[in-house]
Design an enzyme around this catalytic site. Structure first.
Site, mmCIF file in Angstrom:
data_model
loop_
_atom_site.group_PDB
_atom_site.id
_atom_site.type_symbol
_atom_site.label_atom_id
_atom_site.label_comp_id
_atom_site.label_asym_id
_atom_site.label_seq_id
_atom_site.Cartn_x
_atom_site.Cartn_y
_atom_site.Cartn_z
ATOM 1 N N MET A 130 -5.845 0.939 9.469
ATOM 2 C CA MET A 130 -6.916 -0.019 9.152
ATOM 3 C C MET A 130 -7.479 -0.653 10.422
ATOM 4 S SD MET A 130 -5.061 -1.769 5.852
ATOM 5 C CE MET A 130 -3.410 -1.666 6.507
ATOM 6 N N ASP A 138 -5.535 4.895 -6.570
ATOM 7 C CA ASP A 138 -6.203 4.269 -5.422
ATOM 8 C C ASP A 138 -7.374 5.112 -4.925
ATOM 9 O OD1 ASP A 138 -4.836 1.977 -5.076
ATOM 10 O OD2 ASP A 138 -3.620 2.657 -3.389
ATOM 11 N N LYS A 184 -9.118 0.362 -3.581
ATOM 12 C CA LYS A 184 -8.784 -0.722 -2.659
ATOM 13 C C LYS A 184 -9.082 -0.244 -1.259
ATOM 14 C CE LYS A 184 -5.980 -3.918 -3.181
ATOM 15 N NZ LYS A 184 -6.849 -4.843 -3.901
HETATM 16 N N1 SAH Z 1 -0.134 3.961 2.188
HETATM 17 C C1 SAH Z 1 -1.027 4.637 3.114
HETATM 18 C C2 SAH Z 1 -1.752 3.642 3.995
HETATM 19 C C3 SAH Z 1 -2.676 2.713 3.216
HETATM 20 S S1 SAH Z 1 -3.560 1.597 4.252
HETATM 21 C C4 SAH Z 1 -0.232 5.648 3.936
HETATM 22 O O1 SAH Z 1 1.000 5.592 3.934
HETATM 23 O O2 SAH Z 1 -0.844 6.488 4.595
HETATM 24 C C5 SAH Z 1 -5.074 2.476 4.503
HETATM 25 C C6 SAH Z 1 -5.127 3.017 5.913
HETATM 26 O O3 SAH Z 1 -4.330 4.193 6.030
HETATM 27 C C7 SAH Z 1 -6.502 3.464 6.350
HETATM 28 O O4 SAH Z 1 -7.274 2.356 6.818
HETATM 29 C C8 SAH Z 1 -6.166 4.405 7.491
HETATM 30 O O5 SAH Z 1 -5.813 3.684 8.649
HETATM 31 C C9 SAH Z 1 -4.915 5.075 6.955
HETATM 32 N N2 SAH Z 1 -5.191 6.352 6.273
HETATM 33 C C10 SAH Z 1 -4.993 6.631 4.978
HETATM 34 N N3 SAH Z 1 -5.312 7.911 4.701
HETATM 35 C C11 SAH Z 1 -5.717 8.449 5.874
HETATM 36 C C12 SAH Z 1 -6.164 9.750 6.253
HETATM 37 N N4 SAH Z 1 -6.264 10.759 5.389
HETATM 38 N N5 SAH Z 1 -6.483 9.952 7.559
HETATM 39 C C13 SAH Z 1 -6.383 8.958 8.462
HETATM 40 N N6 SAH Z 1 -5.973 7.715 8.157
HETATM 41 C C14 SAH Z 1 -5.638 7.467 6.876
#
Ligand code: SAH
Length: 259
Positions: free
Chosen positions: A176, A41, A63
């Site tokens: 998100m 991803d 994505k």
């Molecule tokens: N599976 C991931 C989430 C995927 S959805 C998890 O468990 O973290 C994608 C969203 O995750 C982004 O829009 C943001 O809101 C959050 N996100 C992912 N990585 C991030 C990071 N390093 N810092 C802050 N928000 C993050």
């Protein structure tokens, strides 16, 4: 080219955590080392890929909200095809595969195709991000729990029930949500949340670019805008944010860059 494997292939959904490779689990590292094909991803930090074999085939299947991305159906087909060829496929996802990661849909597609599949959890951004600035999302002095909520209802999905969430008194961690922060702020205000509810935005958590801002609900959108906080970010809203005392730099160390 990988040599043609003799045994049946498999797929492992692996959570890569929010960024810093030091936050990978040992199980994740073991799976990366064994993978012959990796489907990766966008939100996965490149540093994580150093644990992959040199011979592994790495396919980036981005994505990210708002940007062109590989259709989910194509990712399903690719995973199934590679596993059928006998490959040990790792589907590497940011954070935790089952937290807004479409991991559930991928598991269903793989099981339907009769492919052996397993999951390795990862640290999710909505817990590890707030933690990096000292926010304990379920601090019992302030909240009875935490709700992980999407700020972006995809594919015609329904928006979160903001009234129910406000009534619940849970800490809200919104994934998100950055692109719709003004709508979210307004919806929470209309649902009766106090204007002075503490809020935080944690941007690019556990990466060298991490930034955060603290504010109140009624200045949330303005703060995101003025501080120009980029995606990916999580929004954290609730009394627990009062605990945000640690400067980000004290809470984490990016000590693997030289490695
Ligand atoms: N599976 C991931 C989430 C995927 S959805 C998890 O468990 O973290 C994608 C969203 O995750 C982004 O829009 C943001 O809101 C959050 N996100 C992912 N990585 C991030 C990071 N390093 N810092 C802050 N928000 C993050």
């Amino acid at each position: 080219m990988n040599p043609t494997p003799s045994r049946a292939g498999s797929v492992t959904l692996v959570g890569a955590g929010p960024g810093d490779p030091d936050l990978l689990t040992l199980k994740a590292i073991k799976a990366l080392r064994q993978a012959t094909v990796l489907l990766v991803d966008d939100l996965v930090d490149d540093q994580v890929l150093r644990y992959a074999r040199r011979s592994a085939r790495i396919v980036h299947v981005g994505k990210r909200g708002g940007c062109p991305s590989t259709p989910q159906s194509f990712i399903h087909k690719l995973m199934i095809a590679e596993a059928r060829r006998g490959e040990r496929v790792v589907r590497l996802k940011g954070g935790d595969p089952f937290v807004f990661g479409r991991g559930g849909e991928e598991i269903d597609a793989l099981r339907e195709a009769g492919i052996e599949v397993s999951v390795i959890s990862g640290l999710t951004a909505g817990i590890a991000g707030p933690a990096s600035i000292g926010v304990p999302v379920t601090d019992r002095r302030h909240a009875q729990g935490v709700a992980l909520v999407t700020g972006h209802a995809r594919d015609g999905g329904t928006a979160p029930d903001w009234h129910a969430l406000v009534r619940s008194g849970l800490t809200l961690v919104i994934y998100m949500g950055i692109a719709r922060v003004a709508e979210i702020e307004q919806a929470l205000r209309e649902a009766g949340m106090a204007a002075d509810m503490p809020a935080a935005i944690v941007s690019q958590a556990w990466t060298p670019h991490q930034r955060h801002a603290l504010c109140r609900l009624d200045t949330l959108a303005q703060t995101v805008h003025e501080a120009a906080l980029p995606s990916p970010s999580v929004l954290v809203i609730g009394r627990v944010v009062q605990a945000a005392a640690l400067p980000a730099a004290a809470a984490w160390a990016w000590d693997c860059q030289a490695a």
